[in-house]
Design an enzyme around this catalytic site. Structure first.
Site, PDB file in Angstrom:
ATOM      1  N   ASN A 121     -10.451  -0.325  -1.999  1.00 58.77           N
ATOM      2  CA  ASN A 121      -9.028  -0.347  -1.653  1.00 58.77           C
ATOM      3  C   ASN A 121      -8.245  -1.083  -2.737  1.00 58.77           C
ATOM      4  O   ASN A 121      -8.316  -2.303  -2.847  1.00 58.77           O
ATOM      5  CB  ASN A 121      -8.850  -1.042  -0.298  1.00 58.77           C
ATOM      6  CG  ASN A 121      -7.401  -1.126   0.148  1.00 58.77           C
ATOM      7  OD1 ASN A 121      -6.475  -0.803  -0.595  1.00 58.77           O
ATOM      8  ND2 ASN A 121      -7.198  -1.579   1.375  1.00 58.77           N
ATOM      9  N   HIS A 127      -4.036   6.755   2.156  1.00 61.08           N
ATOM     10  CA  HIS A 127      -4.321   5.478   1.505  1.00 61.08           C
ATOM     11  C   HIS A 127      -5.750   5.084   1.843  1.00 61.08           C
ATOM     12  O   HIS A 127      -6.169   5.136   3.005  1.00 61.08           O
ATOM     13  CB  HIS A 127      -3.333   4.416   1.996  1.00 61.08           C
ATOM     14  CG  HIS A 127      -3.775   3.019   1.706  1.00 61.08           C
ATOM     15  ND1 HIS A 127      -4.149   2.606   0.441  1.00 61.08           N
ATOM     16  CD2 HIS A 127      -3.927   1.942   2.521  1.00 61.08           C
ATOM     17  CE1 HIS A 127      -4.500   1.335   0.491  1.00 61.08           C
ATOM     18  NE2 HIS A 127      -4.381   0.912   1.737  1.00 61.08           N
ATOM     19  N   CYS A 148       0.811  -1.218   0.000  1.00 59.57           N
ATOM     20  CA  CYS A 148       0.000   0.000   0.000  1.00 59.57           C
ATOM     21  C   CYS A 148       0.845   1.270   0.000  1.00 59.57           C
ATOM     22  O   CYS A 148       0.358   2.338  -0.370  1.00 59.57           O
ATOM     23  CB  CYS A 148      -0.931  -0.001   1.206  1.00 59.57           C
ATOM     24  SG  CYS A 148      -2.061  -1.413   1.227  1.00 59.57           S
TER      25      CYS A 148
END
Length: 330
Positions: free
Chosen positions: A287, A257, A117
């Site tokens: 996501n 994020h 990520c």
């Protein structure tokens, strides 16, 4: 001879998501969950998943071309392509050289970056140094195709993750712009909290891999993982601002994020970011790991929210318990 430093400016942004949109009710019906269960737990309303004939390179190429078009830049002028991904087309060779070739970046070096990520932020930081010291043009892409790494009967992960790509073009500039502050870290003691267990050199694919589903993603210790991610997101944000010698009132936009809505909100409170300065688009996109920040950046620029001269705080926490924060003058 080393050239005198210059500034790195983001001159173009682009993104791509698959056409196939999967709404919450489709997954809730599959798992016999109450209506609204996914949104209440994650803040996500839908996500895009790739078609069977799509690969991560397809999204990366589309996002990269759009970023180059936005920058009004010929692909042949790109000197380096950095692709942040955890889901390459193949284990070998790297995907970035193929992406560069398909885009027409015939003079560019290219490599993959596996930072989960945090991958895009690590790539952006590396690209900034390359531009500032070498006076070259760098294309940074974050892209992931996570839908094929999900256990279809595990709502804890399958409702979260999505497929997407986002890209930025960095060019040398005499205008003071680019990286103002940076912070990074990792908690390697929890390296296995989010993982795909098989297919690497530690545990190769074997006869029982598919039965054990060792090629699919697992996530454990959800409660403690959530708390640590919130803490780390806030901490790395404060550290990046301190490195830039800035306070929150100097930040125009926070782009976290997009892990899930609850995490963004708790980190926002811990970091003391006003709601009106927060770019939270997880409801629409879900996501997509390294792709979330460049995706949100590209969408916000296209919609006129993020504008030239503004100061951005970018933060990410992810697998390997990596964490990174950047303050960037856009």
């Amino acid at each position: 001879m080393r050239k005198a430093p210059c500034y790195a400016q983001i001159t173009g942004c682009g993104h791509d998501t698959p056409e196939r949109v999967v709404a919450n009710h489709q997954l809730e019906e599959r798992w016999s969950l109450p209506q609204g269960w996914i949104k209440r737990r994650t803040g996500i309303e839908q996500r895009s998943w790739a078609k069977p004939d799509q690969a991560v390179s397809d999204m990366a190429i589309a996002a990269g071309i759009r970023a180059l078009t936005d920058a009004d830049l010929d692909p042949g002028r790109v000197d380096l392509v950095i692709l942040a991904t955890s889901t390459p087309d193949y284990l070998l060779p790297p995907t970035a050289p193929f992406v560069a070739a398909k885009m027409g970046c015939t003079n560019a070096g290219a490599f993959d970056l596996a930072g989960a990520c945090c991958g895009f932020l690590y790539g952006l930081s590396m690209a900034e140094s390359h531009v500032a010291l070498r006076h070259q043009v760098v294309l940074v892409i974050g892209a992931n195709l996570l839908s094929r790494r999900l256990k279809p009967d595990d709502p804890a992960t399958a409702c979260l993750f999505a497929d997407a790509a986002g890209a930025v073009v960095l060019q040398p500039s005499e205008t003071p712009t680019g990286l103002l502050g940076v912070a990074q870290g990792a908690n390697g003691a929890q390296w296995d909290t989010i993982m795909i267990a098989e297919g690497g050199s530690r545990a190769n694919f074997g006869a029982g891999t598919w039965k054990r589903r060792g090629h699919l993603m697992t996530m454990k210790n959800g409660g403690s993982l959530f708390r640590e991610a919130v803490h780390d997101m806030a901490t790395v944000g404060r550290q990046a601002m301190a490195d830039a010698a800035l306070q929150m009132d100097a930040i125009d936009w926070w782009i976290p994020h997009q892990a899930n809505g609850r995490l963004i909100e708790e980190a926002r409170k811990a970091l003391d970011v006003p709601v009106e300065k927060t770019q939270n688009r997880v409801a629409r996109f879900g996501n997509s790991s390294a792709a979330t920040i460049p995706l949100v950046l590209s969408v916000a620029v296209a919609e006129g929210e993020i504008q030239r001269g503004q100061t951005l705080l970018l933060t990410a926490v992810g697998a390997g318990m990596l964490r990174m924060g950047l303050v960037w003058s856009f």
